[in-house]
Design an enzyme around this catalytic site. Structure first.
Site, PDB file in Angstrom:
ATOM      1  N   HIS A  12       0.843  -1.205   0.000  1.00 26.24           N
ATOM      2  CA  HIS A  12       0.000   0.000   0.000  1.00 26.24           C
ATOM      3  C   HIS A  12       0.877   1.253   0.000  1.00 26.24           C
ATOM      4  O   HIS A  12       1.320   1.729   1.039  1.00 26.24           O
ATOM      5  CB  HIS A  12      -0.911  -0.033   1.237  1.00 26.24           C
ATOM      6  CG  HIS A  12      -1.968   1.046   1.263  1.00 26.24           C
ATOM      7  ND1 HIS A  12      -3.329   0.769   1.276  1.00 26.24           N
ATOM      8  CD2 HIS A  12      -1.878   2.394   1.288  1.00 26.24           C
ATOM      9  CE1 HIS A  12      -4.006   1.894   1.308  1.00 26.24           C
ATOM     10  NE2 HIS A  12      -3.154   2.911   1.316  1.00 26.24           N
ATOM     11  N   HIS A 192      -9.645   1.494  -0.416  1.00 22.25           N
ATOM     12  CA  HIS A 192      -9.533   2.184   0.869  1.00 22.25           C
ATOM     13  C   HIS A 192     -10.896   2.175   1.560  1.00 22.25           C
ATOM     14  O   HIS A 192     -11.902   2.561   0.954  1.00 22.25           O
ATOM     15  CB  HIS A 192      -9.146   3.649   0.659  1.00 22.25           C
ATOM     16  CG  HIS A 192      -7.699   3.884   0.380  1.00 22.25           C
ATOM     17  ND1 HIS A 192      -7.085   3.449  -0.750  1.00 22.25           N
ATOM     18  CD2 HIS A 192      -6.740   4.525   1.114  1.00 22.25           C
ATOM     19  CE1 HIS A 192      -5.805   3.816  -0.720  1.00 22.25           C
ATOM     20  NE2 HIS A 192      -5.573   4.464   0.401  1.00 22.25           N
ATOM     21  N   GLU A 195     -10.561   3.803   7.144  1.00 24.65           N
ATOM     22  CA  GLU A 195      -9.503   4.668   7.698  1.00 24.65           C
ATOM     23  C   GLU A 195     -10.210   5.816   8.433  1.00 24.65           C
ATOM     24  O   GLU A 195      -9.854   6.160   9.550  1.00 24.65           O
ATOM     25  CB  GLU A 195      -8.616   5.210   6.570  1.00 24.65           C
ATOM     26  CG  GLU A 195      -7.515   6.161   7.023  1.00 24.65           C
ATOM     27  CD  GLU A 195      -6.768   6.829   5.852  1.00 24.65           C
ATOM     28  OE1 GLU A 195      -7.296   6.806   4.708  1.00 24.65           O
ATOM     29  OE2 GLU A 195      -5.666   7.386   6.076  1.00 24.65           O
ATOM     30  N   ASP A 273       1.949   3.914   3.117  1.00 29.72           N
ATOM     31  CA  ASP A 273       0.936   4.814   2.553  1.00 29.72           C
ATOM     32  C   ASP A 273       1.587   5.928   1.724  1.00 29.72           C
ATOM     33  O   ASP A 273       1.572   5.850   0.496  1.00 29.72           O
ATOM     34  CB  ASP A 273       0.070   5.403   3.675  1.00 29.72           C
ATOM     35  CG  ASP A 273      -1.379   5.610   3.299  1.00 29.72           C
ATOM     36  OD1 ASP A 273      -1.749   5.232   2.187  1.00 29.72           O
ATOM     37  OD2 ASP A 273      -2.136   6.147   4.133  1.00 29.72           O
TER      38      ASP A 273
END
Ligand code: HPA
Ligand code: ZN
Length: 329
Positions: A12, A192, A195, A273
């Site tokens: 990721h 995604h 989060e 990320d």
């Protein structure tokens, strides 16, 4: 002790989010673009919160104006990853930043990036695969252009499709057309979710977009029945603890749910990320996991194995990376 030289897999990573600030400053200078506002006094990226981060990210991307810039970006990012022990990486690529979703323009950008990936493999010993992402806050219609780019350029390098961007904009089902198109073409699916959104966002994403992996997914931990379902379905989480702590998606390393998720049987992996934005590297992620949770080489070997099995790559690549891991671990 540092885990810098320990071999790692990363699943990721946003390509533009890996751009060192000095690299973006260099491009801005070459092109006469004034983006001094996105940097702090130390020269790092400056932003207040996640929404502002996305705006600063997009401002940084205005300096990336053609295939040649993306060729240089891939090399810069992979050199940094390799120096942190990463031997296999998957990166999110957005046609929105590479020609605005125009297929022929995208092919030119992609050609430059695949050349750079091959060069990085020779020079730094790191293998890269690309996952095309639509950008959620650009809406479902623009997402279709990204999905079309993904379907048309699927192959040895482009192996997956996903969605990044502002998670609280719209609902997962709004993007089902694009995800269905990508899945039917044989692309592997990640998205995604969880989060910023709660367990409902993760559950809706699983139901409507049917991902094999979820980017973050950490807020699923607020609903243990959902955690058990994720474990049962074998959905893999791309967890980015340093990113979550830096952006205040969780309060602290101590409060991060990665241990709970892992202990309940969820397959977890660890990634950065957008490493320079969050002042992290894969080395730092591993070092923090060791420092905060006492994780050691047994835990890291398990993370690597999960990532290897969840990688969106062909069998030959998986076997090659497995051998490399065996030799280096
Ligand atoms: N999260 C969501 N979207 C993004 C990110 C991120 O960290 N980076 C670039 N787009
Ligand atoms: Zn991300």
């Amino acid at each position: 002790m540092s885990y810098r030289s320990y071999p790692k897999l990363e699943l990721h990573l946003h390509l533009e989010g890996g751009a060192p600030p000095a690299f973006i400053r260099g491009l801005a200078k070459e092109k006469g673009i004034d983006i001094h506002k996105i940097f702090d006094e130390q020269g790092g990226y400056a932003y207040r919160d996640f929404d502002h981060f996305l705006r600063v990210y997009e401002a940084a991307c205005t300096t990336l104006q053609g295939p040649e810039d993306f060729r240089r970006l891939v090399l810069a990012v992979l050199e940094e990853s390799a120096s942190n022990g990463v031997i296999y990486s998957e990166t999110f690529l957005s046609p929105d930043f590479c020609g605005g979703g125009d297929l022929e323009a995208w092919r030119d950008y992609l050609g430059a990036m695949t050349d750079a990936a091959a060069q990085a493999e020779r020079d730094f010993g790191i293998t890269l695969k690309g996952i095309i992402t639509c950008i959620r806050h650009n809406g479902p219609e623009q997402a279709k252009t990204a999905a079309r780019c993904a379907v048309e350029t699927k192959g040895d390098f482009i192996t997956g499709f996903g969605m990044a961007g502002a998670e609280m904009m719209g609902r997962p089902g709004d993007f089902a057309y694009s995800f269905d198109m990508a899945r039917e073409a044989g692309l592997r699916i990640t998205c995604h979710a969880g989060e910023w959104g709660g367990p409902d966002m993760v559950a809706d994403t699983i139901r409507d977009l049917r991902p094999e992996r979820i980017g973050h997914g950490i807020n699923a931990a607020k609903d243990l029945a959902l955690v058990d379902e994720i474990a049962e379905q074998g959905i893999v989480l791309e967890v980015c603890p340093g990113s979550n702590v830096f952006l205040n998606a969780v309060e602290s390393w101590e409060a991060h749910p990665i241990r709970l998720l892992r202990d309940r049987g969820v397959k977890v992996t660890v990634s950065t990320d957008d490493p320079p934005f969050f002042h992290t590297t894969m080395t730092r992620e591993y070092d923090m996991l060791a420092e905060k949770y006492g994780w050691d080489e047994t835990d890291f070997a398990a993370l690597n194995q999960t990532a290897l099995e969840a990688a969106f790559c062909d069998v030959a690549t998986r076997e090659r990376i497995a051998k490399k891991l065996e030799a280096a671990q």
